[in-house]
Design an enzyme around this catalytic site. Structure first.
Site, short mmCIF file in Angstrom:
data_model
loop_
_atom_site.label_atom_id
_atom_site.label_comp_id
_atom_site.label_asym_id
_atom_site.label_seq_id
_atom_site.Cartn_x
_atom_site.Cartn_y
_atom_site.Cartn_z
N CYS A 1 -12.65 -35.24 -40.91
CA CYS A 1 -11.20 -35.18 -40.48
C CYS A 1 -10.59 -35.63 -41.82
O CYS A 1 -10.95 -36.85 -42.34
CB CYS A 1 -11.14 -36.29 -39.33
SG CYS A 1 -9.34 -36.48 -39.12
N ASP B 1 -16.60 -34.25 -38.19
CA ASP B 1 -16.38 -33.27 -37.07
C ASP B 1 -17.60 -32.24 -37.05
O ASP B 1 -18.00 -31.72 -38.12
CB ASP B 1 -15.10 -32.65 -37.31
CG ASP B 1 -13.93 -33.37 -37.13
OD1 ASP B 1 -13.94 -34.32 -36.12
OD2 ASP B 1 -12.99 -33.31 -37.93
#
Length: 164
Positions: A53, A60
């Site tokens: 992120c 992620d």
């Protein structure tokens, strides 16, 4: 595949490959399509894709699907694996990563058609499934690209789905 072309694939078969720590599209390599007169789809399923992120720098995780109809050049799979690994410490939103990957593959291969779908796993209770596609204007896939773009949600069954 000619010996010269085999020799140009620097990553394939190399046992001492270093995994990249930063985003690096120069890792991508191609080889000659052996069937350039035939339309056919190549699909890569990448179930262990990881990026960061850009705000929180938390990881992620997701599954990427890359589908393309090759023209003259094709992406070599080990170079694609290392390229995708280079996103591990790269910070971009899911939508950006999906489009960056597609743009890099377009620049590399100039395929007849390409699509990249990300099935990112939930964080904060929300899953994000970006989809980007492109049809080379030299071929007749513009209507298919538009149809795929607007119908892609019906293709997604569940986050764990392997259906594309």
């Amino acid at each position: 595949m000619s010996q010269r072309e085999r020799d140009s694939l620097t990553l394939l078969g190399n046992k001492q490959v270093e995994y990249p720590t930063t985003y690096d599209p120069s890792l991508l390599e191609t080889f000659q399509n052996q069937h350039p007169t035939r339309d056919y789809m190549v699909t890569f399923r990448c179930p262990e894709f990881t990026t960061l992120c850009p705000i929180t720098h938390q990881p992620d995780f997701g599954t990427l699907f890359i589908n393309y109809i090759p023209d003259q050049r094709m992406v070599e799979s080990k170079s694609l694996k290392l390229y995708l690994f280079s996103f591990r410490n790269h910070g971009d939103f899911h939508e950006d990563v999906t489009n960056i990957i597609m743009n890099d593959l377009i620049a590399l291969m100039q395929p007849r058609y390409i699509e990249v779908r990300g099935l990112f796993y939930p964080r904060g209770g929300i899953s994000i499934y970006p989809f980007a596609n492109w049809a080379n204007p030299q071929f007749s896939y513009e209507s298919m690209a538009q149809q795929r773009l607007f119908s892609q949600l019906s293709d997604i069954e569940t986050p764990a789905s392997s259906h594309v």
